[in-house]
Scaffold this motif. Structure first.
Motif, PDB file in Angstrom:
ATOM      1  N   GLN A  33       0.808  -1.216   0.000  1.00  0.00           N
ATOM      2  CA  GLN A  33       0.000   0.000   0.000  1.00  0.00           C
ATOM      3  C   GLN A  33       0.845   1.271   0.000  1.00  0.00           C
ATOM      4  N   SER A  34       2.175   1.091   0.082  1.00  0.00           N
ATOM      5  CA  SER A  34       3.053   2.260   0.133  1.00  0.00           C
ATOM      6  C   SER A  34       3.322   2.804  -1.266  1.00  0.00           C
ATOM      7  N   LYS A  35       3.505   4.090  -1.348  1.00  0.00           N
ATOM      8  CA  LYS A  35       3.833   4.755  -2.605  1.00  0.00           C
ATOM      9  C   LYS A  35       5.311   5.148  -2.577  1.00  0.00           C
ATOM     10  N   THR A  36       6.151   4.128  -2.515  1.00  0.00           N
ATOM     11  CA  THR A  36       7.599   4.317  -2.474  1.00  0.00           C
ATOM     12  C   THR A  36       8.256   3.355  -3.453  1.00  0.00           C
ATOM     13  N   ASN A  37       9.530   3.608  -3.721  1.00  0.00           N
ATOM     14  CA  ASN A  37      10.260   2.738  -4.637  1.00  0.00           C
ATOM     15  C   ASN A  37      10.521   1.354  -4.058  1.00  0.00           C
ATOM     16  N   ASP A  38      10.276   1.195  -2.753  1.00  0.00           N
ATOM     17  CA  ASP A  38      10.435  -0.135  -2.147  1.00  0.00           C
ATOM     18  C   ASP A  38       9.294  -1.067  -2.537  1.00  0.00           C
ATOM     19  N   ASN A  39       8.198  -0.490  -2.996  1.00  0.00           N
ATOM     20  CA  ASN A  39       7.036  -1.267  -3.423  1.00  0.00           C
ATOM     21  C   ASN A  39       7.191  -1.574  -4.911  1.00  0.00           C
ATOM     22  N   PRO A  40       7.487  -2.822  -5.278  1.00  0.00           N
ATOM     23  CA  PRO A  40       7.806  -3.131  -6.681  1.00  0.00           C
ATOM     24  C   PRO A  40       6.715  -2.729  -7.666  1.00  0.00           C
TER      25      PRO A  40
ATOM     26  N   ALA B 138       7.590   3.219 -22.452  1.00  0.00           N
ATOM     27  CA  ALA B 138       6.224   3.170 -21.912  1.00  0.00           C
ATOM     28  C   ALA B 138       5.457   1.996 -22.509  1.00  0.00           C
ATOM     29  N   GLN B 139       5.649   1.757 -23.817  1.00  0.00           N
ATOM     30  CA  GLN B 139       4.935   0.662 -24.476  1.00  0.00           C
ATOM     31  C   GLN B 139       5.344  -0.687 -23.906  1.00  0.00           C
ATOM     32  N   VAL B 140       6.629  -0.892 -23.697  1.00  0.00           N
ATOM     33  CA  VAL B 140       7.090  -2.184 -23.177  1.00  0.00           C
ATOM     34  C   VAL B 140       6.635  -2.373 -21.732  1.00  0.00           C
ATOM     35  N   LEU B 141       6.690  -1.307 -20.931  1.00  0.00           N
ATOM     36  CA  LEU B 141       6.174  -1.405 -19.565  1.00  0.00           C
ATOM     37  C   LEU B 141       4.691  -1.775 -19.576  1.00  0.00           C
ATOM     38  N   ARG B 142       3.960  -1.143 -20.475  1.00  0.00           N
ATOM     39  CA  ARG B 142       2.517  -1.401 -20.591  1.00  0.00           C
ATOM     40  C   ARG B 142       2.270  -2.837 -21.037  1.00  0.00           C
ATOM     41  N   ASN B 143       3.027  -3.284 -22.030  1.00  0.00           N
ATOM     42  CA  ASN B 143       2.855  -4.646 -22.528  1.00  0.00           C
ATOM     43  C   ASN B 143       3.180  -5.679 -21.460  1.00  0.00           C
ATOM     44  N   GLY B 144       4.266  -5.429 -20.719  1.00  0.00           N
ATOM     45  CA  GLY B 144       4.659  -6.381 -19.683  1.00  0.00           C
ATOM     46  C   GLY B 144       3.664  -6.445 -18.548  1.00  0.00           C
ATOM     47  N   LEU B 145       3.180  -5.293 -18.099  1.00  0.00           N
ATOM     48  CA  LEU B 145       2.180  -5.281 -17.039  1.00  0.00           C
ATOM     49  C   LEU B 145       0.900  -5.979 -17.483  1.00  0.00           C
ATOM     50  N   SER B 146       0.535  -5.793 -18.739  1.00  0.00           N
ATOM     51  CA  SER B 146      -0.666  -6.445 -19.259  1.00  0.00           C
ATOM     52  C   SER B 146      -0.539  -7.963 -19.210  1.00  0.00           C
ATOM     53  N   LEU B 147       0.650  -8.474 -19.474  1.00  0.00           N
ATOM     54  CA  LEU B 147       0.859  -9.925 -19.418  1.00  0.00           C
ATOM     55  C   LEU B 147       0.678 -10.469 -18.005  1.00  0.00           C
ATOM     56  N   LEU B 148       0.847  -9.608 -17.019  1.00  0.00           N
ATOM     57  CA  LEU B 148       0.654 -10.013 -15.624  1.00  0.00           C
ATOM     58  C   LEU B 148      -0.735  -9.680 -15.122  1.00  0.00           C
ATOM     59  N   GLY B 149      -1.572  -9.099 -15.992  1.00  0.00           N
ATOM     60  CA  GLY B 149      -2.924  -8.730 -15.574  1.00  0.00           C
ATOM     61  C   GLY B 149      -2.943  -7.508 -14.680  1.00  0.00           C
ATOM     62  N   VAL B 150      -1.959  -6.623 -14.842  1.00  0.00           N
ATOM     63  CA  VAL B 150      -1.811  -5.432 -14.011  1.00  0.00           C
ATOM     64  C   VAL B 150      -1.968  -4.193 -14.879  1.00  0.00           C
ATOM     65  N   SER B 151      -2.619  -3.174 -14.354  1.00  0.00           N
ATOM     66  CA  SER B 151      -2.867  -1.960 -15.132  1.00  0.00           C
ATOM     67  C   SER B 151      -1.608  -1.101 -15.236  1.00  0.00           C
ATOM     68  N   ALA B 152      -1.595  -0.222 -16.224  1.00  0.00           N
ATOM     69  CA  ALA B 152      -0.482   0.706 -16.434  1.00  0.00           C
ATOM     70  C   ALA B 152      -1.037   2.128 -16.393  1.00  0.00           C
ATOM     71  N   PRO B 153      -1.141   2.715 -15.198  1.00  0.00           N
ATOM     72  CA  PRO B 153      -1.722   4.060 -15.088  1.00  0.00           C
ATOM     73  C   PRO B 153      -0.870   5.115 -15.789  1.00  0.00           C
ATOM     74  N   GLU B 154      -1.540   6.095 -16.373  1.00  0.00           N
ATOM     75  CA  GLU B 154      -0.826   7.192 -17.037  1.00  0.00           C
ATOM     76  C   GLU B 154      -0.530   8.343 -16.091  1.00  0.00           C
ATOM     77  N   LYS B 155      -1.183   8.357 -14.932  1.00  0.00           N
ATOM     78  CA  LYS B 155      -0.924   9.378 -13.915  1.00  0.00           C
ATOM     79  C   LYS B 155      -0.919   8.706 -12.549  1.00  0.00           C
ATOM     80  N   MET B 156      -0.023   9.164 -11.675  1.00  0.00           N
ATOM     81  CA  MET B 156       0.012   8.626 -10.309  1.00  0.00           C
ATOM     82  C   MET B 156       0.323   9.769  -9.349  1.00  0.00           C
TER      83      MET B 156
END
Length: 560
Positions: free
Chosen positions: A417-424, A542-560
């Protein structure tokens, strides 16, 4: 140039050298694929191959001599700027900037298909996972396989396989009667019978049954029981499907065990197994001689009283998969199912299949979540629905995907639940959001991937900064990472890759500008092709990050 393209080019060079008589290799010893890897020391080049060392023995030659022959030809590959030989025969290859940088444009052009391969084309796979009894809600024990199974299905499809994801509904047998009697007791305001399902959810199911068929309360219980059983079962199954949908998991097939009994599939399976010569009639029962193929004991299919066993249903179910055209059957089972491995493989062998090729059984270890509360509604279990509401689908799915299936996991909810770089998952998603934000900022300065005439503004030779070389190297590894993760059924390879890519992107972002500089007097530098080309690289990442996250069933937010 991707590693795959370089590998293919070196393999072609090797074949040409053999055909020209420069290398003396026995027939069949030329590898179908030449492996290229990143050298640990970047001063040694962009890529390295040990193919000369691998071929030295069959060629009966010194590996350095083989390397010299190959190096002379590799130097002529388009995009290769330098080749040198190190140690006993390693071949180090350096690409020119244009060849390495061209990858960025190729990724953007390929879009969501980048990383997809045909490595498993022609393979037809049935992938069964979760398959929880429809007698209660999904719980923490099902969570890991829901995430991993769906990720494996996505990886297999991305690698060219034809995949059917399947959920086996255990809707036959005594547990369904116990379930129905538990709901019936709730309908009459009673405690559930001993050994029944005590969770509060059975009260909810009772209310739903009464809303649909209020007359069941006044009917004789024996007469009402089949109605209660069917209505409660359908309601619970619908809840399971909804929870899975909330978790981003969708099955192609929900296969009912009851159909095996009602459609004569068990009898048909026994006939088939008898024809194969592995059925034995003994003590009034029908046995399958699974010990012929490594099981610890033979298994009863039909008991002496004529009742089929659970094992008979397992055998019939396996055979239906074969009848439906699935050459490969993959089962994802929980940590308490180790005993199923030998017996399922024995079923495959008794049916005439190759247990090393036609069936694969993956056993997953348990997961725990610190501080998770047992569901009051479900009784003594931690519901998947509660975990989703508490931690979120993205955090759960990514965390479960980044560890090998055979390693236990203790999930730290505070970290997730943390918004830090320690959270993969945050680290990777933030890299994607940062890339999207960087593109928006660049657009505000008039930086685009095209010039005013609409032509692409891309000069790969400009991407020469060390962080750009490193980022491009990471991007180039994505297709092979996906292919190996699919072949080995290891989604964690993609997760760990994404973390390394995010790290390379953050390092590049800190060093290389893709927006023109603004000076103290308010003037802004002119937009150049370097800015435009770096935007291509940014968008490729950005495209590769998006593609990889999609393969894991995880969203790729455009804003955080």
């Amino acid at each position: 140039m991707t590693p795959e393209e370089l590998s293919a080019a070196v393999q072609s060079v090797l074949t040409d050298a053999v055909e020209a008589g420069e290398l003396n290799l026995p027939e069949g010893s030329v590898p179908q694929e030449v492996r290229v890897e990143r050298p640990k020391n970047r001063d040694h080049g962009d890529w390295a191959t040990a193919v000369a060392l691998q071929l030295a023995k069959p060629a009966g030659a010194n590996p350095r001599q083989l390397a010299q022959v190959l190096a002379a030809r590799i130097e002529n590959i388009d995009g290769v700027s330098a080749v040198d030989i190190a140690g006993p025969g390693f071949i180090n290859i350096t690409l020119d900037a244009a060849a390495a940088g061209q990858l960025a444009k190729n990724i953007v052009d390929a879009g969501e298909t980048f990383g997809h391969t045909q490595a498993l084309a022609g393979r037809t796979v049935n992938l069964e996972f979760v398959s929880a009894n429809p007698t209660g809600p999904l719980h923490i024990g099902h969570t890991r396989w829901a995430a991993l199974g769906d990720a494996i299905a996505r990886l297999l499809r991305a690698s060219g396989a034809e995949v059917t994801s399947e959920y086996y509904i255990n809707d036959a047998g005594n547990q369904m009667n116990v379930f129905a009697n538990s709901v019936m007791a709730r309908i009459h305001g009673e405690d559930v019978p001993e050994g029944g399902y005590p969770g509060e959810y059975t009260k909810d199911l009772a209310a739903e049954v009464l809303a649909a068929r209020p007359e069941v309360k006044d009917m004789p219980r024996e007469e009402a029981l089949p109605i209660v059983r069917e209505l409660a079962y359908q309601s619970q199954l619908a809840q399971i499907k909804q929870t899975l949908a909330d978790f981003g998991v969708h099955f192609d097939v929900y296969f009912s065990e009851t159909t095996l009994h009602n459609e004569g599939k068990i009898e048909s399976a026994i006939d088939t197994l008898r024809e194969q010569g592995h059925i034995e009639d003994r003590d009034g029962a029908i046995w399958l001689r699974t010990t012929d193929f490594g099981d610890d004991k033979d298994r009863v299919l039909i008991k002496a009283d004529g009742e089929p066993t659970y094992f008979a249903a397992d055998a019939a179910y396996y055979l239906t998969k074969r009848e439906r055209g699935f050459e490969e059957k993959i089962y994802l089972l929980g940590a308490d199912h180790h005993g199923y491995v030998a017996r399922l493989k024995a079923i495959a062998a008794c049916a005439g299949d190759d247990p090393q090729k036609n069936i694969e059984i993956l056993i997953g270890q348990l997961m725990s979540v610190r501080g998770a509360k047992v569901s009051k509604r479900a009784g003594n279990i931690i519901e998947l629905a509660d975990l989703i509401n508490w931690l979120g689908t993205d955090a759960l799915r990514y965390t479960l995907a980044r560890f090998p299936a055979d390693s236990p996991i203790d999930v730290d909810p505070e970290l997730l639940q943390s918004k830090t770089n320690d959270n993969p998952v945050f680290y990777v998603q933030y890299a994607h959001a940062r890339a999207c934000n960087a593109a928006r900022n660049a657009a505000a300065f008039g930086v685009a991937r095209t010039r005013e005439d609409g032509q692409p503004a891309f000069d790969a030779s400009l991407l020469t900064h060390p962080t750009e070389e490193e980022l491009l190297a990471h991007l180039g590894r994505f297709p092979s990472t996906v292919a190996s993760a699919a072949e080995l059924r290891e989604p964690h390879r993609v997760a760990r890759y994404l973390e390394a890519l995010a790290s390379a992107y953050h390092a590049w972002y800190a060093k290389c500008r893709m927006s023109p500089s603004t000076h103290q007097d308010g003037t802004v530098d002119e937009v150049t092709d370097l800015h435009r080309t770096r935007l291509w690289l940014n968008d490729a990442t950005a495209q590769v990050l998006r593609n990889g996250l999609s393969l894991l069933g995880v969203s790729a937010p455009e804003k955080m």
